[in-house]
Design a protein around this motif. Structure first.
Motif, PDB file in Angstrom:
ATOM      1  N   ALA A  38      12.310  -0.450  -3.234  1.00  0.00           N
ATOM      2  CA  ALA A  38      13.007  -0.640  -4.510  1.00  0.00           C
ATOM      3  C   ALA A  38      12.520  -1.904  -5.215  1.00  0.00           C
ATOM      4  O   ALA A  38      12.473  -1.954  -6.436  1.00  0.00           O
ATOM      5  CB  ALA A  38      14.514  -0.704  -4.282  1.00  0.00           C
ATOM      6  N   ALA A  39      12.135  -2.902  -4.439  1.00  0.00           N
ATOM      7  CA  ALA A  39      11.643  -4.154  -5.015  1.00  0.00           C
ATOM      8  C   ALA A  39      10.213  -4.016  -5.530  1.00  0.00           C
ATOM      9  O   ALA A  39       9.715  -4.899  -6.215  1.00  0.00           O
ATOM     10  CB  ALA A  39      11.716  -5.271  -3.975  1.00  0.00           C
ATOM     11  N   GLY A  40       9.558  -2.913  -5.176  1.00  0.00           N
ATOM     12  CA  GLY A  40       8.198  -2.677  -5.653  1.00  0.00           C
ATOM     13  C   GLY A  40       7.128  -3.454  -4.914  1.00  0.00           C
ATOM     14  O   GLY A  40       5.998  -3.532  -5.381  1.00  0.00           O
ATOM     15  N   VAL A  41       7.486  -4.029  -3.762  1.00  0.00           N
ATOM     16  CA  VAL A  41       6.477  -4.773  -3.001  1.00  0.00           C
ATOM     17  C   VAL A  41       5.616  -3.803  -2.189  1.00  0.00           C
ATOM     18  O   VAL A  41       6.055  -2.712  -1.842  1.00  0.00           O
ATOM     19  CB  VAL A  41       7.126  -5.818  -2.059  1.00  0.00           C
ATOM     20  CG1 VAL A  41       7.907  -6.842  -2.848  1.00  0.00           C
ATOM     21  CG2 VAL A  41       7.993  -5.160  -1.015  1.00  0.00           C
ATOM     22  N   PRO A  42       4.369  -4.203  -1.898  1.00  0.00           N
ATOM     23  CA  PRO A  42       3.536  -3.357  -1.044  1.00  0.00           C
ATOM     24  C   PRO A  42       4.135  -3.287   0.359  1.00  0.00           C
ATOM     25  O   PRO A  42       4.661  -4.286   0.864  1.00  0.00           O
ATOM     26  CB  PRO A  42       2.185  -4.052  -1.029  1.00  0.00           C
ATOM     27  CG  PRO A  42       2.319  -5.317  -1.781  1.00  0.00           C
ATOM     28  CD  PRO A  42       3.689  -5.401  -2.346  1.00  0.00           C
ATOM     29  N   THR A  98      -1.922   4.247  13.697  1.00  0.00           N
ATOM     30  CA  THR A  98      -1.928   4.714  12.312  1.00  0.00           C
ATOM     31  C   THR A  98      -1.235   3.676  11.436  1.00  0.00           C
ATOM     32  O   THR A  98      -0.181   3.168  11.790  1.00  0.00           O
ATOM     33  CB  THR A  98      -1.191   6.065  12.182  1.00  0.00           C
ATOM     34  OG1 THR A  98      -1.866   7.032  12.974  1.00  0.00           O
ATOM     35  CG2 THR A  98      -1.139   6.536  10.741  1.00  0.00           C
ATOM     36  N   MET A  99      -1.859   3.382  10.306  1.00  0.00           N
ATOM     37  CA  MET A  99      -1.261   2.499   9.312  1.00  0.00           C
ATOM     38  C   MET A  99      -1.079   3.303   8.034  1.00  0.00           C
ATOM     39  O   MET A  99      -2.020   3.947   7.562  1.00  0.00           O
ATOM     40  CB  MET A  99      -2.153   1.288   9.060  1.00  0.00           C
ATOM     41  CG  MET A  99      -2.258   0.369  10.261  1.00  0.00           C
ATOM     42  SD  MET A  99      -3.238  -1.114   9.951  1.00  0.00           S
ATOM     43  CE  MET A  99      -4.893  -0.439  10.108  1.00  0.00           C
ATOM     44  N   LYS A 106       5.718   4.820  -2.879  1.00  0.00           N
ATOM     45  CA  LYS A 106       4.937   6.047  -2.661  1.00  0.00           C
ATOM     46  C   LYS A 106       3.739   5.752  -1.772  1.00  0.00           C
ATOM     47  O   LYS A 106       3.083   4.720  -1.906  1.00  0.00           O
ATOM     48  CB  LYS A 106       4.447   6.605  -3.991  1.00  0.00           C
ATOM     49  CG  LYS A 106       5.587   7.037  -4.870  1.00  0.00           C
ATOM     50  CD  LYS A 106       5.092   7.732  -6.100  1.00  0.00           C
ATOM     51  CE  LYS A 106       6.310   7.983  -6.917  1.00  0.00           C
ATOM     52  NZ  LYS A 106       6.547   8.745  -7.837  1.00  0.00           N
ATOM     53  N   GLU A 107       3.474   6.697  -0.873  1.00  0.00           N
ATOM     54  CA  GLU A 107       2.310   6.540  -0.006  1.00  0.00           C
ATOM     55  C   GLU A 107       1.038   6.584  -0.847  1.00  0.00           C
ATOM     56  O   GLU A 107       0.852   7.487  -1.660  1.00  0.00           O
ATOM     57  CB  GLU A 107       2.268   7.643   1.043  1.00  0.00           C
ATOM     58  CG  GLU A 107       1.089   7.514   1.981  1.00  0.00           C
ATOM     59  CD  GLU A 107       1.013   8.570   3.061  1.00  0.00           C
ATOM     60  OE1 GLU A 107      -0.101   8.814   3.532  1.00  0.00           O
ATOM     61  OE2 GLU A 107       2.058   9.161   3.427  1.00  0.00           O
ATOM     62  N   ILE A 108       0.156   5.597  -0.611  1.00  0.00           N
ATOM     63  CA  ILE A 108      -1.105   5.588  -1.354  1.00  0.00           C
ATOM     64  C   ILE A 108      -2.309   5.823  -0.454  1.00  0.00           C
ATOM     65  O   ILE A 108      -3.350   6.275  -0.923  1.00  0.00           O
ATOM     66  CB  ILE A 108      -1.295   4.288  -2.166  1.00  0.00           C
ATOM     67  CG1 ILE A 108      -1.279   3.054  -1.262  1.00  0.00           C
ATOM     68  CG2 ILE A 108      -0.260   4.186  -3.263  1.00  0.00           C
ATOM     69  CD1 ILE A 108      -1.699   1.781  -1.973  1.00  0.00           C
ATOM     70  N   ASP A 109      -2.189   5.519   0.845  1.00  0.00           N
ATOM     71  CA  ASP A 109      -3.312   5.764   1.756  1.00  0.00           C
ATOM     72  C   ASP A 109      -2.829   5.591   3.189  1.00  0.00           C
ATOM     73  O   ASP A 109      -1.748   5.057   3.427  1.00  0.00           O
ATOM     74  CB  ASP A 109      -4.453   4.794   1.455  1.00  0.00           C
ATOM     75  CG  ASP A 109      -5.813   5.288   1.964  1.00  0.00           C
ATOM     76  OD1 ASP A 109      -5.893   6.410   2.515  1.00  0.00           O
ATOM     77  OD2 ASP A 109      -6.800   4.546   1.798  1.00  0.00           O
ATOM     78  N   GLN A 126      -5.664  -2.332  -1.107  1.00  0.00           N
ATOM     79  CA  GLN A 126      -5.390  -1.213  -2.008  1.00  0.00           C
ATOM     80  C   GLN A 126      -3.984  -1.265  -2.582  1.00  0.00           C
ATOM     81  O   GLN A 126      -3.740  -0.728  -3.662  1.00  0.00           O
ATOM     82  CB  GLN A 126      -5.560   0.123  -1.274  1.00  0.00           C
ATOM     83  CG  GLN A 126      -6.960   0.394  -0.805  1.00  0.00           C
ATOM     84  CD  GLN A 126      -6.991   1.701  -0.062  1.00  0.00           C
ATOM     85  OE1 GLN A 126      -6.974   2.764  -0.683  1.00  0.00           O
ATOM     86  NE2 GLN A 126      -7.011   1.636   1.253  1.00  0.00           N
ATOM     87  N   ALA A 127      -3.061  -1.882  -1.854  1.00  0.00           N
ATOM     88  CA  ALA A 127      -1.665  -1.913  -2.303  1.00  0.00           C
ATOM     89  C   ALA A 127      -1.348  -3.107  -3.190  1.00  0.00           C
ATOM     90  O   ALA A 127      -0.254  -3.205  -3.722  1.00  0.00           O
ATOM     91  CB  ALA A 127      -0.736  -1.926  -1.089  1.00  0.00           C
TER      92      ALA A 127
END
Length: 128
Positions: A38-42, A98-99, A106-109, A126-127
């Protein structure tokens, strides 16, 4: 009889398909995950096992990066491969080391089995 058993099993599996990670309630992953999303942090979700040599090689690299310098805002959540099978199923993770990387919830990679420090750093960037 075998045909009925097959149809019953197939239909049961069809309705038991896990929810896609992007559709999950964020708090189902780990405590604090919802707040970080919710805070938008990676966010990094790191799936490890104590018996996994690759995981043990990844841990100090990730620890040196997350929370420091460019990655100061990144939050990391450790998931135990042996005891948190429900989370593994929700994230569709099939192996330790797995990372899974999230940005804005949202999952990006994702990365599996990588222990090279430069590759892990590039993955995490990437994040940002």
């Amino acid at each position: 009889m075998n045909r009925r058993l097959f149809l019953f099993t197939a239909s049961a599996l069809l309705f038991a398909v896990p929810t896609a990670p992007s559709l999950l309630a964020a708090d189902e992953i780990a405590p604090g995950f919802a707040e970080a999303s919710a805070a938008g942090v990676p966010v990094l979700v790191h799936v490890t096992a104590p018996w996994c040599e690759v995981c043990q090689a990844q841990k100090p690299v990730v620890a040196n990066l997350v929370g420091n310098d460019d990655f100061a805002s990144m939050k990391k959540f450790d998931i135990d491969f042996d005891s948190q099978k429900d989370v593994l199923q929700r994230l569709r993770v099939q192996t330790q080391s797995t990372m899974v990387l999230f940005k804005n919830g949202k999952e990006i990679d994702r990365s599996v089995g990588v222990s090279d420090p430069a590759e892990i750093e590039a993955f995490l960037r990437q994040a940002l």
